[in-house]
Design a protein around this motif. Structure first.
Motif, PDB file in Angstrom:
ATOM      1  N   ASN A 162      -7.035   3.947  -7.585  1.00 48.51           N
ATOM      2  CA  ASN A 162      -6.008   4.886  -7.162  1.00 48.51           C
ATOM      3  C   ASN A 162      -5.722   5.847  -8.300  1.00 48.51           C
ATOM      4  O   ASN A 162      -5.952   5.533  -9.456  1.00 48.51           O
ATOM      5  CB  ASN A 162      -4.731   4.122  -6.807  1.00 48.51           C
ATOM      6  N   HIS A 163      -5.189   6.993  -7.946  1.00 51.56           N
ATOM      7  CA  HIS A 163      -4.932   8.011  -8.957  1.00 51.56           C
ATOM      8  C   HIS A 163      -4.188   7.430 -10.155  1.00 51.56           C
ATOM      9  O   HIS A 163      -4.537   7.695 -11.304  1.00 51.56           O
ATOM     10  CB  HIS A 163      -4.130   9.160  -8.342  1.00 51.56           C
ATOM     11  N   SER A 164      -3.187   6.603  -9.894  1.00 50.75           N
ATOM     12  CA  SER A 164      -2.402   6.071 -11.018  1.00 50.75           C
ATOM     13  C   SER A 164      -3.247   5.142 -11.890  1.00 50.75           C
ATOM     14  O   SER A 164      -3.040   5.064 -13.098  1.00 50.75           O
ATOM     15  CB  SER A 164      -1.175   5.318 -10.499  1.00 50.75           C
ATOM     16  N   PHE A 165      -4.239   4.465 -11.291  1.00 52.30           N
ATOM     17  CA  PHE A 165      -5.128   3.618 -12.106  1.00 52.30           C
ATOM     18  C   PHE A 165      -5.938   4.492 -13.060  1.00 52.30           C
ATOM     19  O   PHE A 165      -6.120   4.163 -14.225  1.00 52.30           O
ATOM     20  CB  PHE A 165      -6.092   2.814 -11.233  1.00 52.30           C
ATOM     21  N   GLN A 210     -14.693   2.454   2.810  1.00 49.08           N
ATOM     22  CA  GLN A 210     -13.321   2.101   2.447  1.00 49.08           C
ATOM     23  C   GLN A 210     -12.645   1.558   3.691  1.00 49.08           C
ATOM     24  O   GLN A 210     -12.886   2.045   4.793  1.00 49.08           O
ATOM     25  CB  GLN A 210     -12.589   3.359   1.958  1.00 49.08           C
ATOM     26  N   PHE A 211     -11.788   0.550   3.528  1.00 48.78           N
ATOM     27  CA  PHE A 211     -11.113   0.006   4.696  1.00 48.78           C
ATOM     28  C   PHE A 211      -9.900   0.854   5.041  1.00 48.78           C
ATOM     29  O   PHE A 211      -9.298   1.462   4.164  1.00 48.78           O
ATOM     30  CB  PHE A 211     -10.771  -1.467   4.483  1.00 48.78           C
ATOM     31  N   PRO A 212      -9.574   0.959   6.331  1.00 45.46           N
ATOM     32  CA  PRO A 212      -8.554   1.903   6.772  1.00 45.46           C
ATOM     33  C   PRO A 212      -7.161   1.511   6.298  1.00 45.46           C
ATOM     34  O   PRO A 212      -6.922   0.359   5.933  1.00 45.46           O
ATOM     35  CB  PRO A 212      -8.638   1.817   8.300  1.00 45.46           C
ATOM     36  N   GLU A 213      -6.248   2.455   6.286  1.00 47.37           N
ATOM     37  CA  GLU A 213      -4.860   2.187   5.920  1.00 47.37           C
ATOM     38  C   GLU A 213      -4.040   1.879   7.170  1.00 47.37           C
ATOM     39  O   GLU A 213      -4.513   2.058   8.289  1.00 47.37           O
ATOM     40  CB  GLU A 213      -4.319   3.382   5.131  1.00 47.37           C
ATOM     41  N   GLU A 214      -2.805   1.400   6.945  1.00 45.00           N
ATOM     42  CA  GLU A 214      -2.018   0.907   8.097  1.00 45.00           C
ATOM     43  C   GLU A 214      -1.837   1.992   9.156  1.00 45.00           C
ATOM     44  O   GLU A 214      -1.707   1.694  10.333  1.00 45.00           O
ATOM     45  CB  GLU A 214      -0.605   0.454   7.707  1.00 45.00           C
ATOM     46  N   LYS A 219      -4.847   6.576 -20.298  1.00 46.00           N
ATOM     47  CA  LYS A 219      -3.855   6.217 -21.324  1.00 46.00           C
ATOM     48  C   LYS A 219      -4.447   5.177 -22.280  1.00 46.00           C
ATOM     49  O   LYS A 219      -4.330   5.282 -23.503  1.00 46.00           O
ATOM     50  CB  LYS A 219      -2.592   5.667 -20.648  1.00 46.00           C
ATOM     51  N   ARG A 232       0.826  -1.214   0.000  1.00 41.98           N
ATOM     52  CA  ARG A 232       0.000   0.000   0.000  1.00 41.98           C
ATOM     53  C   ARG A 232       0.854   1.256   0.000  1.00 41.98           C
ATOM     54  O   ARG A 232       0.540   2.227  -0.694  1.00 41.98           O
ATOM     55  CB  ARG A 232      -0.962  -0.018   1.191  1.00 41.98           C
ATOM     56  N   GLU A 269      -8.567   8.434  -6.069  1.00 46.16           N
ATOM     57  CA  GLU A 269      -7.367   8.536  -5.233  1.00 46.16           C
ATOM     58  C   GLU A 269      -7.016   7.210  -4.587  1.00 46.16           C
ATOM     59  O   GLU A 269      -5.873   6.815  -4.523  1.00 46.16           O
ATOM     60  CB  GLU A 269      -7.535   9.611  -4.142  1.00 46.16           C
ATOM     61  N   ARG A 286      -5.122   7.312 -14.241  1.00 47.02           N
ATOM     62  CA  ARG A 286      -4.219   7.779 -15.298  1.00 47.02           C
ATOM     63  C   ARG A 286      -3.999   6.686 -16.340  1.00 47.02           C
ATOM     64  O   ARG A 286      -3.968   6.943 -17.533  1.00 47.02           O
ATOM     65  CB  ARG A 286      -2.894   8.209 -14.684  1.00 47.02           C
ATOM     66  N   GLN A 287      -3.874   5.450 -15.845  1.00 44.94           N
ATOM     67  CA  GLN A 287      -3.641   4.361 -16.802  1.00 44.94           C
ATOM     68  C   GLN A 287      -4.891   4.103 -17.635  1.00 44.94           C
ATOM     69  O   GLN A 287      -4.810   3.821 -18.817  1.00 44.94           O
ATOM     70  CB  GLN A 287      -3.163   3.106 -16.069  1.00 44.94           C
ATOM     71  N   ASP A 343     -10.015  14.513  -8.490  1.00 42.75           N
ATOM     72  CA  ASP A 343      -9.793  14.013  -7.140  1.00 42.75           C
ATOM     73  C   ASP A 343     -11.143  13.949  -6.445  1.00 42.75           C
ATOM     74  O   ASP A 343     -12.103  14.584  -6.888  1.00 42.75           O
ATOM     75  CB  ASP A 343      -8.867  14.954  -6.360  1.00 42.75           C
ATOM     76  N   ASP A 347       1.134   6.758  -6.822  1.00 40.43           N
ATOM     77  CA  ASP A 347       0.107   7.783  -7.071  1.00 40.43           C
ATOM     78  C   ASP A 347       0.710   9.177  -7.019  1.00 40.43           C
ATOM     79  O   ASP A 347       0.468  10.003  -7.889  1.00 40.43           O
ATOM     80  CB  ASP A 347      -1.023   7.655  -6.043  1.00 40.43           C
TER      81      ASP A 347
END
Lengths: 576, 576
Positions: free
Chosen positions: B412-415, B58-62, B421, A359, B35, B417-418, B437, A366
């Motif tokens: 995610n943001h990069s997804f 959404q599930f929490p981050e570490e 593309k 993650r 995001e 973007r892809q 965003d 990102d």
């Protein structure tokens, strides 16, 4: 020179062997490197001679907040320090050298043997070690070296890994030959390193090897490991096609990869800025010791970057795991003093993601995209070769060395099992494969080997700051509870004679609710505390523990009802 | 029936449109689902009409210890509750329905639309919801349904996903057609579900669609998504070859997969025990609503297992992500009341590992091996198909729907973007792709669309126990510090007039060092506190904050020197 060393180590006290069969037994005891990847360490013990192979650390798991890392448990060696004739380090990665500063002083500082690069990295780390590990007795070895350490005769063979100067170990013991592969792959075209010493490995074939301990890190993976040459071609593809600046993140210890990138930069006329303390020092050491070839002018500093167009630049740095303070993250977050990501940059993640980091790596990717960069990672093309043998390589090594017994090491339990399965596929006798847990004793006599049910202590020894082993399960459990629901301190002043509450109980909360915005809950909590302290019977009024437990229990229930959280409750009762 | 509903929702107050161009604008506002993956929610607003598509968690981050999950921030809708004409739920996964119990009450309980299965899961969850979410106004829809919600006319088309009853949404707005794909793949042979409604999707081609919001979850992945049929064949291979008992772990919501396993069990004469609350209830709901076909006698209870030989049994359960309390983990740890792993069992992990769970899954696999089981996971063979379109599928959907504008969502943001593309590769105009965003407003008029720089609040709203949004960054930071180094409470009683310390300062430590084994450090700490309180100047002796800060700073330094840890220091000063 090996002979000088030979005599020298022979001088160590050779005690009178005790009588009895038991002492004619060779004990092989893995103190780490099984059950989970990391903190590799293996003990070989015969009568009063002990040698140790590797002394590594393991990185903590998610449920160990605040822990820096885990080191092998050496309680078994307490009282046997003087029997430890030497410590052999197969290569310079932290999971093989990381525990040296902590454990060597406790073992009477026995001599340490490794290749010059391995020793260089060990020495550097000792220098940087915060509480100063003290002097180390370091001795360089190579494929030619023969050592005598007590009853043990030790030789080495070169293996390929993703750091140069990696060795396998051959130990001639009174009961037979023991071979330890170290971390290895069989790469005949490695980078910045001599190829695996196949000839010497193959010669073991006729030497009736008793047992081989072999790397299982990639045992779950079918086929052959990529060669660094294949990686080279893929990286070259990127170098030849990328118009703009290249920013390449990888592990500081992946010196093979780093050498490839330097070669490619030189071929394509790019200049390299290397950033990240550990990567810089590793490259310096490798260069000084002649493991790494860099043309003058290839390496430049950030200040020189403006002198070159972006297509002539490479930034080679740490942080490909998304580590918070590493270079790549600071570049992405614009927190780096000397540089930042620019539109048109291409970022290469040339290292596979360590489980648990997915993650943070995704968040880093990102951020890089937001900064206008392109990102290439090992999932998109093979720009990362592991340093470990896959199933077909393991079969080959087994056939080459042809041991009577096999002990899969270095891997999670399931990896060891898969390694065994692979061996059995080649016709290896299942009864002669020993899958041990850390601390489980494996015994060999002239009659053969067996895995015993005897275990030496192998519990985690956790390092946190300057503390070694002082973070107990209790402390960890507290940290986990504090992390999940925070804590609340209740300060109640009680009148000595009457046992009645004086004034308002004070309440401090951290990590539970935000006090400023939870005034109502805090008020209710105060009221609850008063109520609790009111209706307890006067006899026990001054029984500290009784009152504290009552507050803890009743308030805990109350707060759970209100919030469904279980903060740690710390009652402080002051009697005046 | 759609007509009844038509009239009904027409009845909701149709307010007078304000004048001015601005109000002729359609606003599309993603409140989540960008995001990072999860908490999907999109708002469509035209004048005084609002509809919402999905309401997920959404599930929490570490770095969010103790947080249960994150829900969309709806501050933007405050004051606009009565304009919300309806909430459309594309399918029954938590990242699309999970925020309903929290948000629906705050929006004046607008009607909710979804397929019967989606509504069944929503209703069940509402029933189980701890603080009782109250009644929901649920309305079933299908591919045939036409709704009028304020100015919006809404229709649906079936898509394949890994849960039956998944829909895409077509919204006819005053400025043009808006299409939302929901989570989708184009599977022509799905399991336990009708295939994607390709015909209806294709008909959109001539309808001059203004904008398409499309799933980006698998946009980084080249090629086509596996069909459930391919998975079926691989699973059948396991069923046909496995001699012993099969234990299959997957997601409770993966109803398609569950249906396949049931079919295979019936084909191979195996009886199934389903375990895990959520999986059981999902299967019940799906069965009642006719989404799932199960022959009588196929499902049995643990108590019936002894009546059948192991090769006639399947245990189908939750926990394939290594969740601590889920069935699979309890089976492996021998903590399950009704069953345990037996030698010869084959365990199938038929779900890909959610990033962040890799290590717990590895630990689970190790434990299963220790218990003598064989483990097959999706890495070894394709026994898990994602529910999301990959690059070739995305291209196809784009060509089918043929919109003027594209808004990549869900990733995610990069997804995103892809995804863009990929669209550009098919010749799509880059200027007509909007990558937003969360909270960023996208506007469409009859003249066309633009992505604005206007943002509505989209900060995380965290749910912890009963608290919604009450865990601030302050609380989280405290939890992180407490987790890393624990805390220490210093209780000092001070004599009012003189400002001198009375007796010994009390010290409580949790998660810092284990007090019992750190007596020396605790003593030194006490001494240090005395010293601190001695040499401060008498004027400030009763300045509480001054003393507290002094203790906090000086002691903090002292403890860091001693331990290299930074526990949270809580000074309690009692003046008597």
């Amino acid at each position: 020179m090996s002979h000088k060393r030979h005599r020298k180590f022979n001088k160590r006290p050779a005690l009178q062997p005790q009588l009895g069969k038991k002492t004619d037994t060779l004990r092989i005891i893995p103190l780490g490197g099984l059950e989970e990847v990391g903190r590799n360490m293996t003990v070989l013990e015969y009568k009063h001679d002990i040698i140790i192979i590797d002394m590594g650390l393991q990185f903590p798991e998610e449920d160990m907040p605040g822990i820096d890392y885990i080191i092998p448990n050496i309680s078994y060696l307490r009282g046997k320090e003087k029997f430890v004739k030497g410590v052999i380090i197969t290569h310079g990665h932290y999971d093989h050298i990381g525990a040296i500063p902590h454990l060597i002083p406790r073992l009477g500082r026995p001599p340490i043997f490794g290749t010059p690069l391995t020793l260089g990295i060990i020495a550097k780390r000792q220098e940087d070690y915060k509480n100063g590990g003290g002097r180390l007795d370091l001795h360089a070895v190579d494929n030619e070296t023969k050592l005598r350490l007590g009853v043990f005769e030790v030789e080495f063979f070169g293996v390929s890994h993703n750091i140069p100067g990696s060795l396998g170990v051959i130990v001639n013991t009174p009961v037979g030959l023991v071979v330890h592969t170290g971390d290895f792959k069989l790469d005949l075209q490695p980078s910045g390193d001599t190829p695996a010493d196949i000839a010497k490995i193959a010669r073991l074939n006729e030497q009736n090897v008793l047992v081989m301990l072999a790397d299982s890190t990639n045992a779950p993976q079918p086929g052959h490991q990529f060669t660094e040459q294949e990686i080279m071609l893929n990286l070259e593809d990127v170098f030849s096609k990328t118009p703009g600046r290249l920013i390449i993140g990888t592990f500081a210890s992946l010196l093979g990869r780093i050498q490839q990138i330097i070669q490619l930069a030189e071929k394509y006329g790019r200049h390299i800025v290397i950033d990240g303390y550990s990567m810089k020092t590793n490259v310096e050491i490798a260069q000084q010791l002649g493991y790494m070839k860099i043309k003058p002018g290839t390496l430049i500093g950030f200040e020189d970057m403006r002198r070159f167009p972006s297509q002539k630049l490479v930034i080679l740095c740490t942080g490909a795991q998304g580590e918070g303070r590493a270079v790549l993250m600071r570049l992405a977050n614009r927190e780096h003093k000397r540089a930042r990501i620019e539109k048109g940059d291409t970022i290469i993640f040339s290292s596979s993601v360590v489980p648990g980091n997915e993650r943070s790596v995704q968040r880093l990717v990102d951020t890089l995209y937001r900064e206008g960069a392109e990102v290439i990672n090992y999932k998109m093309m093979d720009i990362h070769a592991g340093g470990h043998a896959k199933q077909e390589d393991l079969k080959l090594m087994l056939k080459l060395v042809n041991p009577q017994y096999l002990i899969p090491v270095e891997g999670n339990h399931s990896f060891l099992r898969q390694h065994a399965k692979v061996a059995i596929q080649t016709g290896f006798d299942p009864k002669k494969i020993f899958i041990a847990d850390n601390g489980q004793i494996i015994e060999f006599t002239k009659q053969g080997g067996r895995i015993t049910n005897k275990r030496v202590p192998s519990e985690y020894v956790m390092v946190d700051g300057l503390g070694v082993g002082d973070v107990s399960s209790v402390v960890l459990r507290d940290r986990q509870q504090l992390a999940a629901d925070g804590m609340i301190v209740i300060i109640a002043t009680i009148e000595g004679k009457t046992g009645t509450l004086v004034g308002q109980p004070d309440i401090i909360s951290r990590g539970f609710v935000y006090m400023k915005s939870s005034k109502r809950l805090i008020d209710e909590t105060q009221a609850k505390v008063k109520e609790i302290l009111k209706d307890h019977d006067p006899e026990s009024s001054l029984n500290d523990t009784y009152i504290k437990n009552k507050i803890r229990d009743d308030l805990g229930q109350f707060l759970f009802q209100k919030t469904e959280r279980r903060p740690m409750i710390l009652p402080v009762v002051i009697v005046v």
